[in-house]
Design a protein around this motif. Sequence first.
Motif, PDB file in Angstrom:
ATOM      1  N   LEU A 193      54.163  63.398 -28.087  1.00 60.51           N
ATOM      2  CA  LEU A 193      55.095  63.797 -27.102  1.00 60.51           C
ATOM      3  C   LEU A 193      56.499  62.435 -27.138  1.00 60.51           C
ATOM      4  O   LEU A 193      57.360  62.943 -26.943  1.00 60.51           O
ATOM      5  CB  LEU A 193      54.264  63.599 -25.790  1.00 60.51           C
ATOM      6  CG  LEU A 193      53.542  65.113 -25.551  1.00 60.51           C
ATOM      7  CD1 LEU A 193      52.710  64.820 -24.302  1.00 60.51           C
ATOM      8  CD2 LEU A 193      54.218  66.259 -25.680  1.00 60.51           C
ATOM      9  N   ALA A 194      56.067  61.380 -27.272  1.00 59.11           N
ATOM     10  CA  ALA A 194      56.935  60.349 -27.150  1.00 59.11           C
ATOM     11  C   ALA A 194      58.019  60.699 -28.371  1.00 59.11           C
ATOM     12  O   ALA A 194      59.247  60.460 -28.102  1.00 59.11           O
ATOM     13  CB  ALA A 194      56.357  58.852 -27.296  1.00 59.11           C
ATOM     14  N   VAL A 247      65.002  64.602 -28.390  1.00 62.36           N
ATOM     15  CA  VAL A 247      66.025  65.002 -27.239  1.00 62.36           C
ATOM     16  C   VAL A 247      66.817  63.871 -27.054  1.00 62.36           C
ATOM     17  O   VAL A 247      68.122  64.176 -26.825  1.00 62.36           O
ATOM     18  CB  VAL A 247      65.152  65.465 -26.165  1.00 62.36           C
ATOM     19  CG1 VAL A 247      66.035  65.624 -25.095  1.00 62.36           C
ATOM     20  CG2 VAL A 247      64.055  66.554 -26.469  1.00 62.36           C
ATOM     21  N   MET A 248      66.362  62.735 -26.778  1.00 59.58           N
ATOM     22  CA  MET A 248      67.369  61.456 -26.445  1.00 59.58           C
ATOM     23  C   MET A 248      68.479  61.331 -27.468  1.00 59.58           C
ATOM     24  O   MET A 248      69.238  61.301 -27.125  1.00 59.58           O
ATOM     25  CB  MET A 248      66.539  60.136 -26.401  1.00 59.58           C
ATOM     26  CG  MET A 248      67.400  59.096 -26.295  1.00 59.58           C
ATOM     27  SD  MET A 248      66.971  57.631 -26.959  1.00 59.58           S
ATOM     28  CE  MET A 248      66.671  58.035 -28.819  1.00 59.58           C
ATOM     29  N   ALA A 296      65.538  60.798 -21.009  1.00 58.30           N
ATOM     30  CA  ALA A 296      64.502  61.055 -22.356  1.00 58.30           C
ATOM     31  C   ALA A 296      64.260  59.723 -23.094  1.00 58.30           C
ATOM     32  O   ALA A 296      63.346  59.466 -23.303  1.00 58.30           O
ATOM     33  CB  ALA A 296      65.302  61.799 -23.287  1.00 58.30           C
ATOM     34  N   LEU A 325      58.643  63.430 -29.900  1.00 56.88           N
ATOM     35  CA  LEU A 325      59.445  64.883 -29.647  1.00 56.88           C
ATOM     36  C   LEU A 325      60.475  64.556 -28.677  1.00 56.88           C
ATOM     37  O   LEU A 325      61.589  64.822 -28.652  1.00 56.88           O
ATOM     38  CB  LEU A 325      58.466  65.868 -29.222  1.00 56.88           C
ATOM     39  CG  LEU A 325      57.437  66.073 -30.127  1.00 56.88           C
ATOM     40  CD1 LEU A 325      56.516  67.126 -29.480  1.00 56.88           C
ATOM     41  CD2 LEU A 325      58.279  66.603 -31.409  1.00 56.88           C
ATOM     42  N   ILE A 326      60.141  63.821 -27.507  1.00 57.16           N
ATOM     43  CA  ILE A 326      61.146  63.176 -26.522  1.00 57.16           C
ATOM     44  C   ILE A 326      62.410  62.491 -27.029  1.00 57.16           C
ATOM     45  O   ILE A 326      63.514  62.394 -26.663  1.00 57.16           O
ATOM     46  CB  ILE A 326      60.450  62.871 -25.094  1.00 57.16           C
ATOM     47  CG1 ILE A 326      59.592  63.896 -24.616  1.00 57.16           C
ATOM     48  CG2 ILE A 326      61.426  62.363 -24.322  1.00 57.16           C
ATOM     49  CD1 ILE A 326      58.835  63.206 -23.573  1.00 57.16           C
ATOM     50  N   GLU A 327      61.805  61.525 -28.164  1.00 57.06           N
ATOM     51  CA  GLU A 327      63.005  60.808 -28.600  1.00 57.06           C
ATOM     52  C   GLU A 327      63.876  61.746 -29.530  1.00 57.06           C
ATOM     53  O   GLU A 327      65.002  61.221 -29.349  1.00 57.06           O
ATOM     54  CB  GLU A 327      62.152  59.784 -29.758  1.00 57.06           C
ATOM     55  CG  GLU A 327      63.345  58.850 -30.488  1.00 57.06           C
ATOM     56  CD  GLU A 327      62.742  58.034 -31.315  1.00 57.06           C
ATOM     57  OE1 GLU A 327      63.382  57.265 -32.152  1.00 57.06           O
ATOM     58  OE2 GLU A 327      61.527  58.169 -32.108  1.00 57.06           O
ATOM     59  N   TRP A 349      56.274  56.940 -34.092  1.00 58.43           N
ATOM     60  CA  TRP A 349      57.004  57.243 -33.237  1.00 58.43           C
ATOM     61  C   TRP A 349      58.289  57.506 -33.692  1.00 58.43           C
ATOM     62  O   TRP A 349      59.187  58.484 -33.475  1.00 58.43           O
ATOM     63  CB  TRP A 349      57.271  56.262 -32.132  1.00 58.43           C
ATOM     64  CG  TRP A 349      58.251  56.608 -30.873  1.00 58.43           C
ATOM     65  CD1 TRP A 349      58.114  57.407 -30.056  1.00 58.43           C
ATOM     66  CD2 TRP A 349      59.150  55.537 -30.559  1.00 58.43           C
ATOM     67  NE1 TRP A 349      58.904  57.124 -29.178  1.00 58.43           N
ATOM     68  CE2 TRP A 349      59.688  55.987 -29.452  1.00 58.43           C
ATOM     69  CE3 TRP A 349      59.682  54.306 -31.201  1.00 58.43           C
ATOM     70  CZ2 TRP A 349      60.690  55.471 -28.815  1.00 58.43           C
ATOM     71  CZ3 TRP A 349      60.788  53.579 -30.335  1.00 58.43           C
ATOM     72  CH2 TRP A 349      61.085  54.263 -29.416  1.00 58.43           C
ATOM     73  N   ALA A 408      61.613  58.295 -20.729  1.00 56.17           N
ATOM     74  CA  ALA A 408      60.392  58.847 -20.898  1.00 56.17           C
ATOM     75  C   ALA A 408      59.429  58.652 -22.024  1.00 56.17           C
ATOM     76  O   ALA A 408      58.342  58.322 -22.180  1.00 56.17           O
ATOM     77  CB  ALA A 408      60.615  60.411 -20.460  1.00 56.17           C
ATOM     78  N   SER A 409      60.430  58.683 -23.270  1.00 59.46           N
ATOM     79  CA  SER A 409      59.651  58.373 -24.511  1.00 59.46           C
ATOM     80  C   SER A 409      59.353  57.196 -24.530  1.00 59.46           C
ATOM     81  O   SER A 409      57.974  56.816 -24.976  1.00 59.46           O
ATOM     82  CB  SER A 409      61.021  58.383 -25.469  1.00 59.46           C
ATOM     83  OG  SER A 409      60.340  58.186 -26.651  1.00 59.46           O
TER      84      SER A 409
END
Length: 105
Positions: free
Chosen positions: A8-9, A15-16, A38, A11-13, A62, A41-42
């Motif tokens: 998840l981290a 987005v960032m 993002a 995937l959010i990276e 990551w 959160a990541s």
Amino acid sequence: MAWTLLVLAGLIEIVMALALKHTDGWTRLGPTALGIGAALASIYLLSAALRHLPVGTAYAIWTGIGAIGVTLIGILFLGESASPLRLVLIGLVFVGIGGLKLLPA
């Protein structure tokens, strides 16, 4: 659970990175806020995963997830190069992530 947090981290990276591409040097509020949110959160999820995973392995995975994801989105949606060498090298990153996942934590 740590591996789920790590994925998840990563995937959010993605987005960032994509949000930061659209900040226009941090002059556009929406993408800037999304990118910063993002990123936070990541990093939070990465730090939670690091409670149970080795730091070197987790960090490599990551960043690998982020690199592969951003590269593929760039190729598929942003008109970036899909040269054979680039695809092979991204494939090697993918293989490396898989190999690290197989190692004992």
